[in-house]
Design a protein around this motif. Structure first.
Motif, PDB file in Angstrom:
ATOM      1  N   ARG A 143       0.829  -1.220   0.000  1.00  0.00           N
ATOM      2  CA  ARG A 143       0.000   0.000   0.000  1.00  0.00           C
ATOM      3  C   ARG A 143       0.853   1.257   0.000  1.00  0.00           C
ATOM      4  O   ARG A 143       0.544   2.229  -0.700  1.00  0.00           O
ATOM      5  N   ARG A 144       1.948   1.253   0.778  1.00  0.00           N
ATOM      6  CA  ARG A 144       2.834   2.434   0.803  1.00  0.00           C
ATOM      7  C   ARG A 144       3.460   2.672  -0.569  1.00  0.00           C
ATOM      8  O   ARG A 144       3.503   3.797  -1.066  1.00  0.00           O
ATOM      9  N   MET A 145       3.972   1.602  -1.180  1.00  0.00           N
ATOM     10  CA  MET A 145       4.592   1.762  -2.492  1.00  0.00           C
ATOM     11  C   MET A 145       3.547   2.149  -3.532  1.00  0.00           C
ATOM     12  O   MET A 145       3.827   2.958  -4.430  1.00  0.00           O
ATOM     13  N   ALA A 146       2.352   1.606  -3.425  1.00  0.00           N
ATOM     14  CA  ALA A 146       1.276   1.975  -4.352  1.00  0.00           C
ATOM     15  C   ALA A 146       0.976   3.463  -4.247  1.00  0.00           C
ATOM     16  O   ALA A 146       0.732   4.132  -5.261  1.00  0.00           O
ATOM     17  N   GLY A 147       1.002   4.003  -3.036  1.00  0.00           N
ATOM     18  CA  GLY A 147       0.794   5.443  -2.860  1.00  0.00           C
ATOM     19  C   GLY A 147       1.890   6.253  -3.527  1.00  0.00           C
ATOM     20  O   GLY A 147       1.622   7.267  -4.179  1.00  0.00           O
ATOM     21  N   TRP A 148       3.140   5.801  -3.378  1.00  0.00           N
ATOM     22  CA  TRP A 148       4.251   6.494  -4.030  1.00  0.00           C
ATOM     23  C   TRP A 148       4.092   6.413  -5.543  1.00  0.00           C
ATOM     24  O   TRP A 148       4.253   7.418  -6.248  1.00  0.00           O
ATOM     25  N   LEU A 149       3.773   5.229  -6.039  1.00  0.00           N
ATOM     26  CA  LEU A 149       3.587   5.048  -7.483  1.00  0.00           C
ATOM     27  C   LEU A 149       2.459   5.925  -8.014  1.00  0.00           C
ATOM     28  O   LEU A 149       2.578   6.519  -9.084  1.00  0.00           O
ATOM     29  N   ASP A 150       1.379   5.987  -7.283  1.00  0.00           N
ATOM     30  CA  ASP A 150       0.242   6.799  -7.720  1.00  0.00           C
ATOM     31  C   ASP A 150       0.632   8.270  -7.857  1.00  0.00           C
ATOM     32  O   ASP A 150       0.206   8.951  -8.789  1.00  0.00           O
ATOM     33  N   ARG A 181       0.169 -10.792  -7.343  1.00  0.00           N
ATOM     34  CA  ARG A 181      -1.154 -10.228  -7.669  1.00  0.00           C
ATOM     35  C   ARG A 181      -1.660  -9.341  -6.535  1.00  0.00           C
ATOM     36  O   ARG A 181      -2.236  -8.283  -6.784  1.00  0.00           O
ATOM     37  N   GLN A 182      -1.406  -9.733  -5.282  1.00  0.00           N
ATOM     38  CA  GLN A 182      -1.802  -8.888  -4.157  1.00  0.00           C
ATOM     39  C   GLN A 182      -1.002  -7.583  -4.147  1.00  0.00           C
ATOM     40  O   GLN A 182      -1.551  -6.517  -3.857  1.00  0.00           O
ATOM     41  N   THR A 183       0.273  -7.670  -4.462  1.00  0.00           N
ATOM     42  CA  THR A 183       1.110  -6.467  -4.521  1.00  0.00           C
ATOM     43  C   THR A 183       0.608  -5.533  -5.615  1.00  0.00           C
ATOM     44  O   THR A 183       0.395  -4.337  -5.372  1.00  0.00           O
ATOM     45  N   ALA A 184       0.374  -6.056  -6.802  1.00  0.00           N
ATOM     46  CA  ALA A 184      -0.136  -5.231  -7.906  1.00  0.00           C
ATOM     47  C   ALA A 184      -1.505  -4.647  -7.577  1.00  0.00           C
ATOM     48  O   ALA A 184      -1.782  -3.485  -7.889  1.00  0.00           O
ATOM     49  N   SER A 185      -2.358  -5.426  -6.926  1.00  0.00           N
ATOM     50  CA  SER A 185      -3.713  -4.980  -6.590  1.00  0.00           C
ATOM     51  C   SER A 185      -3.723  -3.811  -5.615  1.00  0.00           C
ATOM     52  O   SER A 185      -4.691  -3.057  -5.567  1.00  0.00           O
ATOM     53  N   TRP A 214      22.184  -9.518  -8.351  1.00  0.00           N
ATOM     54  CA  TRP A 214      21.879  -8.357  -7.534  1.00  0.00           C
ATOM     55  C   TRP A 214      20.570  -8.608  -6.798  1.00  0.00           C
ATOM     56  O   TRP A 214      19.699  -9.318  -7.299  1.00  0.00           O
ATOM     57  N   THR A 215      20.421  -8.001  -5.654  1.00  0.00           N
ATOM     58  CA  THR A 215      19.219  -8.195  -4.852  1.00  0.00           C
ATOM     59  C   THR A 215      18.339  -6.954  -4.889  1.00  0.00           C
ATOM     60  O   THR A 215      18.815  -5.844  -4.666  1.00  0.00           O
ATOM     61  N   ILE A 216      17.079  -7.173  -5.175  1.00  0.00           N
ATOM     62  CA  ILE A 216      16.050  -6.153  -4.995  1.00  0.00           C
ATOM     63  C   ILE A 216      15.246  -6.599  -3.782  1.00  0.00           C
ATOM     64  O   ILE A 216      14.708  -7.705  -3.765  1.00  0.00           O
ATOM     65  N   LYS A 217      15.192  -5.750  -2.775  1.00  0.00           N
ATOM     66  CA  LYS A 217      14.523  -6.124  -1.533  1.00  0.00           C
ATOM     67  C   LYS A 217      13.015  -6.246  -1.729  1.00  0.00           C
ATOM     68  O   LYS A 217      12.439  -5.629  -2.621  1.00  0.00           O
ATOM     69  N   LYS A 218      12.381  -7.020  -0.859  1.00  0.00           N
ATOM     70  CA  LYS A 218      10.933  -7.218  -0.927  1.00  0.00           C
ATOM     71  C   LYS A 218      10.212  -5.874  -0.850  1.00  0.00           C
ATOM     72  O   LYS A 218      10.511  -5.042   0.003  1.00  0.00           O
ATOM     73  N   GLY A 219       9.283  -5.686  -1.769  1.00  0.00           N
ATOM     74  CA  GLY A 219       8.476  -4.470  -1.791  1.00  0.00           C
ATOM     75  C   GLY A 219       9.131  -3.266  -2.442  1.00  0.00           C
ATOM     76  O   GLY A 219       8.505  -2.225  -2.583  1.00  0.00           O
ATOM     77  N   ILE A 227      13.446   2.866  -4.807  1.00  0.00           N
ATOM     78  CA  ILE A 227      12.670   3.188  -3.630  1.00  0.00           C
ATOM     79  C   ILE A 227      12.463   1.917  -2.796  1.00  0.00           C
ATOM     80  O   ILE A 227      11.719   1.023  -3.209  1.00  0.00           O
ATOM     81  N   PRO A 228      13.123   1.826  -1.638  1.00  0.00           N
ATOM     82  CA  PRO A 228      12.851   0.685  -0.768  1.00  0.00           C
ATOM     83  C   PRO A 228      11.432   0.807  -0.183  1.00  0.00           C
ATOM     84  O   PRO A 228      10.904   1.912  -0.051  1.00  0.00           O
ATOM     85  N   ALA A 229      10.851  -0.317   0.169  1.00  0.00           N
ATOM     86  CA  ALA A 229       9.471  -0.324   0.669  1.00  0.00           C
ATOM     87  C   ALA A 229       9.307   0.583   1.891  1.00  0.00           C
ATOM     88  O   ALA A 229       8.273   1.241   2.033  1.00  0.00           O
ATOM     89  N   ASP A 230      10.312   0.659   2.750  1.00  0.00           N
ATOM     90  CA  ASP A 230      10.160   1.471   3.954  1.00  0.00           C
ATOM     91  C   ASP A 230      10.419   2.956   3.722  1.00  0.00           C
ATOM     92  O   ASP A 230      10.267   3.758   4.635  1.00  0.00           O
ATOM     93  N   PHE A 231      10.775   3.370   2.499  1.00  0.00           N
ATOM     94  CA  PHE A 231      10.963   4.780   2.173  1.00  0.00           C
ATOM     95  C   PHE A 231       9.765   5.365   1.440  1.00  0.00           C
ATOM     96  O   PHE A 231       9.677   6.563   1.271  1.00  0.00           O
ATOM     97  N   ALA A 232       8.882   4.514   0.923  1.00  0.00           N
ATOM     98  CA  ALA A 232       7.756   4.993   0.113  1.00  0.00           C
ATOM     99  C   ALA A 232       6.742   5.726   0.969  1.00  0.00           C
ATOM    100  O   ALA A 232       6.599   5.528   2.129  1.00  0.00           O
TER     101      ALA A 232
END
Length: 150
Positions: free
Chosen positions: A31-38, A56-60, A118-123, A145-150
């Motif tokens: 939800r946080r990343m979705a807000g940043w993306l929006d 699918r839950q992440t995209a939703s 290379w690693t992309i962290k979850k979220g 953008i890491p998930a905890d920065f969004a």
């Protein structure tokens, strides 16, 4: 073209792998990343997701208007993701919601010219664009953008 790579948010452990759901923390990350993306999204954004429940839950969290692409599953390779997105020649922008290690390998290829683990962290979200300068195609990293920065 813009290419955005979004690793699924935190999911529960277990099997079968394709049925793993997001944890409460993962739902918050998505939800946080979705807000940043929006707030920052490209105007024409095509969203592609792996068929797993967690992607699918992440995209939703961002949109209900996404395509499920079987070739983007957990075992997706760089060539699968490039083919699905049309990088670098498609117009507009594509967001891939996917998995490690494929997303990290694609990021490595785009930035260094060679696949690497290379690693992309979850979220987290990595945003690339390409441009032509002096008849040379260049890849530009626009954001990480890491998930905890969004």
């Amino acid at each position: 073209m813009d290419l955005l790579l979004w690793r699924h948010a935190e999911a529960v452990d277990g099997t079968p792998d394709h049925s793993r759901e997001l944890t409460e923390r993962g739902l918050k990350q998505a939800r946080r990343m979705a807000g940043w993306l929006d707030a920052h999204r490209p105007k024409r954004l095509r969203v592609l997701a792996s068929p797993t429940v967690r992607t699918r839950q992440t995209a939703s969290a961002f949109t209900d208007d996404f395509e499920i692409v079987p070739a983007l599953g957990p075992d997706a390779g760089v060539s699968d993701m490039l083919a699905a997105s049309g990088w670098p020649d498609a117009s507009g922008a594509t967001l891939i919601v996917g998995h490690q290690p494929g997303l990290g390998r694609l990021a490595a290829l785009l930035l260094s010219g060679a696949e690497a683990d290379w690693t992309i962290k979850k979220g987290a979200l990595w945003w690339f664009t390409n441009r032509v300068r002096d008849n040379e195609t260049q890849t530009v990293l626009r954001a990480v953008i890491p998930a905890d920065f969004a």
